[in-house]
Design a protein around this motif. Structure first.
Motif, PDB file in Angstrom:
ATOM      1  N   GLU A  18       4.879  22.254  31.652  1.00 36.80           N
ATOM      2  CA  GLU A  18       4.202  21.108  31.056  1.00 36.80           C
ATOM      3  C   GLU A  18       4.139  21.239  29.533  1.00 36.80           C
ATOM      4  O   GLU A  18       4.257  20.250  28.805  1.00 36.80           O
ATOM      5  N   LEU A  19       3.942  22.461  29.042  1.00 34.38           N
ATOM      6  CA  LEU A  19       3.949  22.679  27.597  1.00 34.38           C
ATOM      7  C   LEU A  19       5.322  22.393  27.001  1.00 34.38           C
ATOM      8  O   LEU A  19       5.429  21.797  25.921  1.00 34.38           O
ATOM      9  N   VAL A  20       6.382  22.805  27.698  1.00 38.13           N
ATOM     10  CA  VAL A  20       7.747  22.523  27.232  1.00 38.13           C
ATOM     11  C   VAL A  20       7.985  21.011  27.208  1.00 38.13           C
ATOM     12  O   VAL A  20       8.607  20.473  26.283  1.00 38.13           O
ATOM     13  N   LEU A  22       5.734  18.685  26.716  1.00 42.23           N
ATOM     14  CA  LEU A  22       5.036  18.140  25.552  1.00 42.23           C
ATOM     15  C   LEU A  22       5.813  18.397  24.265  1.00 42.23           C
ATOM     16  O   LEU A  22       5.922  17.521  23.402  1.00 42.23           O
ATOM     17  N   ASP A  23       6.346  19.625  24.127  1.00 37.47           N
ATOM     18  CA  ASP A  23       7.149  19.925  22.935  1.00 37.47           C
ATOM     19  C   ASP A  23       8.406  19.058  22.880  1.00 37.47           C
ATOM     20  O   ASP A  23       8.822  18.617  21.794  1.00 37.47           O
ATOM     21  N   MET A  24       9.014  18.809  24.031  1.00 34.90           N
ATOM     22  CA  MET A  24      10.201  17.944  24.058  1.00 34.90           C
ATOM     23  C   MET A  24       9.842  16.522  23.631  1.00 34.90           C
ATOM     24  O   MET A  24      10.580  15.880  22.856  1.00 34.90           O
ATOM     25  N   LEU A  25       8.697  16.026  24.107  1.00 32.68           N
ATOM     26  CA  LEU A  25       8.264  14.689  23.720  1.00 32.68           C
ATOM     27  C   LEU A  25       8.006  14.613  22.218  1.00 32.68           C
ATOM     28  O   LEU A  25       8.397  13.643  21.547  1.00 32.68           O
ATOM     29  N   ALA A  26       7.353  15.658  21.670  1.00 36.05           N
ATOM     30  CA  ALA A  26       7.101  15.680  20.228  1.00 36.05           C
ATOM     31  C   ALA A  26       8.397  15.752  19.441  1.00 36.05           C
ATOM     32  O   ALA A  26       8.556  15.076  18.405  1.00 36.05           O
ATOM     33  N   ALA A  27       9.347  16.558  19.903  1.00 32.67           N
ATOM     34  CA  ALA A  27      10.627  16.697  19.194  1.00 32.67           C
ATOM     35  C   ALA A  27      11.400  15.383  19.184  1.00 32.67           C
ATOM     36  O   ALA A  27      11.922  14.947  18.140  1.00 32.67           O
ATOM     37  N   LEU A  28      11.484  14.731  20.333  1.00 32.63           N
ATOM     38  CA  LEU A  28      12.223  13.468  20.403  1.00 32.63           C
ATOM     39  C   LEU A  28      11.535  12.383  19.575  1.00 32.63           C
ATOM     40  O   LEU A  28      12.200  11.578  18.904  1.00 32.63           O
ATOM     41  N   LEU A  57      12.591  22.662  18.613  1.00 35.04           N
ATOM     42  CA  LEU A  57      11.139  22.720  18.819  1.00 35.04           C
ATOM     43  C   LEU A  57      10.762  22.777  20.295  1.00 35.04           C
ATOM     44  O   LEU A  57       9.648  23.191  20.644  1.00 35.04           O
ATOM     45  N   VAL A  58      11.670  22.376  21.150  1.00 34.46           N
ATOM     46  CA  VAL A  58      11.391  22.412  22.594  1.00 34.46           C
ATOM     47  C   VAL A  58      11.128  23.835  23.068  1.00 34.46           C
ATOM     48  O   VAL A  58      10.318  24.059  23.972  1.00 34.46           O
ATOM     49  N   VAL A  59      11.806  24.825  22.450  1.00 30.89           N
ATOM     50  CA  VAL A  59      11.660  26.220  22.889  1.00 30.89           C
ATOM     51  C   VAL A  59      10.922  27.042  21.839  1.00 30.89           C
ATOM     52  O   VAL A  59      11.115  28.253  21.746  1.00 30.89           O
ATOM     53  N   ARG A  60      10.079  26.421  21.049  1.00 31.26           N
ATOM     54  CA  ARG A  60       9.364  27.146  19.987  1.00 31.26           C
ATOM     55  C   ARG A  60       8.393  28.180  20.539  1.00 31.26           C
ATOM     56  O   ARG A  60       8.108  29.180  19.885  1.00 31.26           O
TER      57      ARG A  60
END
Length: 394
Positions: A18-20, A22-28, A57-60
């Motif tokens: 779920e955290l990944v 969220l990061d994917m949504l923020a990156a896109l 940022l998805v794998v930050r």
């Protein structure tokens, strides 16, 4: 105190997937913003640089430092080529997990970084900039970039320190709980064992002393030893059964190990048993219980253990003697007073000193009470404990 009407945004900790997400949504989302606001979206390197600035940022959280370095280099290159006017927001987003997970070094100027960040914020709000648009753009980029990076680093370090502090507090609380539990078990073991073993020791000495001249008295002492040892074994099994029972387990059913239901903890109703056993060792105990209101089981157990240990000390150090036990609950407190007419100065037997008075004092202190013990002016010894009713602790 937490407000029960305020509900957290996430009712439970988010899972790694779920955290990944969220990061994917923020990156896109940020990539879309950069594409829309890009002054030269048709530049050959525009799409590549924007992708390098955002997609890692998805794998930050998994590779914090490599992702930050890659995003920072791409952000600087995009600004230098005029592809994107971006105040290092993506780099700051990637820097936060670096600050959160990297071990702090002694030379690290976190406080100075925080101070410079505040200064950059004040400069961005109040500072004036030259009229030249190009100079103004460069200054704004430097100030906002410093603010973003410094803020991300300072917040990440603060969260890391807070988590470390919470972990230390939890560890200390666990160690304190273990120590308290060990002391409680030690007190219970002492209270159960010392009373019966003291009586057994006294009666064994009597039996050895009169075995040749009065065999019938020696036989009676052996009967007392047998009865007392059986009672001690029963109490020991009860206590071990309580310790082995998991919290919330049904103790009323047979466990299959032959223990059956656990008996209730001893309280005021068990005081005559103490007097009876002490009488067998030559100590006449007079019980005077004036408790009008019912006490909690925990407080009854504390009173029982105090009386048991005090009478045991009389049996061990002052027999034969007369002993009086007074228990009342006046003025919002339970007063436990045990006096005897034996020698006021206790003559301890050979060997290491006992823990009877220490255990009683610890038990009374745990209830917020007051404990005193000492010889009486006219001879004898007194133990006095006051346990406040309003301070009962479970």
């Amino acid at each position: 105190m937490d407000d029960p009407d305020v509900r957290p945004l996430f009712p439970r900790p988010l899972r790694p997937r779920e955290l990944v997400a969220l990061d994917m949504l923020a990156a896109l989302g940020y990539a879309f913003v950069l594409v829309v606001n890009s002054r030269d979206v048709h530049h050959p390197a525009a799409w590549a640089l924007i992708a390098v600035m955002t997609l890692p940022l998805v794998v930050r959280r998994r590779w914090p430092l490599p992702v930050f370095c890659l995003v920072a280099v791409a952000s600087v290159a995009a600004m230098a080529l005029g592809v994107a006017r971006e105040p290092l927001a993506a780099a700051a987003y990637a820097l936060y997990p670096v600050a959160l997970t990297t071990r702090r070094r002694r030379w690290e100027p976190t406080a100075a970084i925080g101070a410079l960040t505040v200064g950059a914020l004040l400069l961005a709000v109040l500072g004036g900039v030259a009229a030249d648009p190009e100079v103004r753009r460069i200054v704004e980029t430097v100030v906002l970039g410093s603010l973003a990076l410094g803020g991300a680093w300072t917040i990440g370090r603060a969260v890391r320190e807070r988590r470390a502090y919470a972990a230390r507090r939890a560890e200390q609380a666990a160690e304190h709980a273990v120590t308290e539990e060990r002391l409680r078990i030690a007190r219970e073991m002492h209270d159960v064992v010392s009373h019966t073993l003291s009586l057994i020791g006294v009666k064994a000495g009597v039996a050895a002393h009169v075995a040749d001249r009065r065999p019938e008295e020696a036989l009676e002492a052996l009967r007392v030893i047998e009865t007392t040892s059986r009672q001690a074994l029963t109490e020991m099994r009860h206590m071990l059964g309580v310790l082995r029972t998991a919290p919330g387990a049904d103790t009323g059913a047979d466990t299959g190990a032959g223990t059956g239901a656990l008996s209730p903890a001893p309280g005021l109703a068990a005081l005559p048993d103490i007097a009876e056993r002490a009488a067998a060792a030559g100590v006449r105990v007079e019980l005077d219980v004036r408790v009008t209101d019912g006490l909690s089981p925990a407080l009854e157990l504390a009173v029982h253990r105090i009386v048991q240990e005090a009478v045991t000390n009389v049996v061990r150090h002052a027999a034969p003697a007369a002993c009086r036990v007074l228990i009342d609950d006046e003025a919002g407190q339970v007063r436990v007073e045990v006096t005897d007419d034996g020698p006021g100065r206790r003559v301890l037997p050979a060997g290491p000193p006992g823990h009877g008075l220490i255990g009683m004092r610890e038990r009374v202190t745990a209830y917020g009470g007051v404990f005193t013990a000492g010889p009486l002016p006219g001879g004898g010894f007194r133990v006095l404990a006051r346990l406040p009713l309003e301070e009962e602790r479970t």
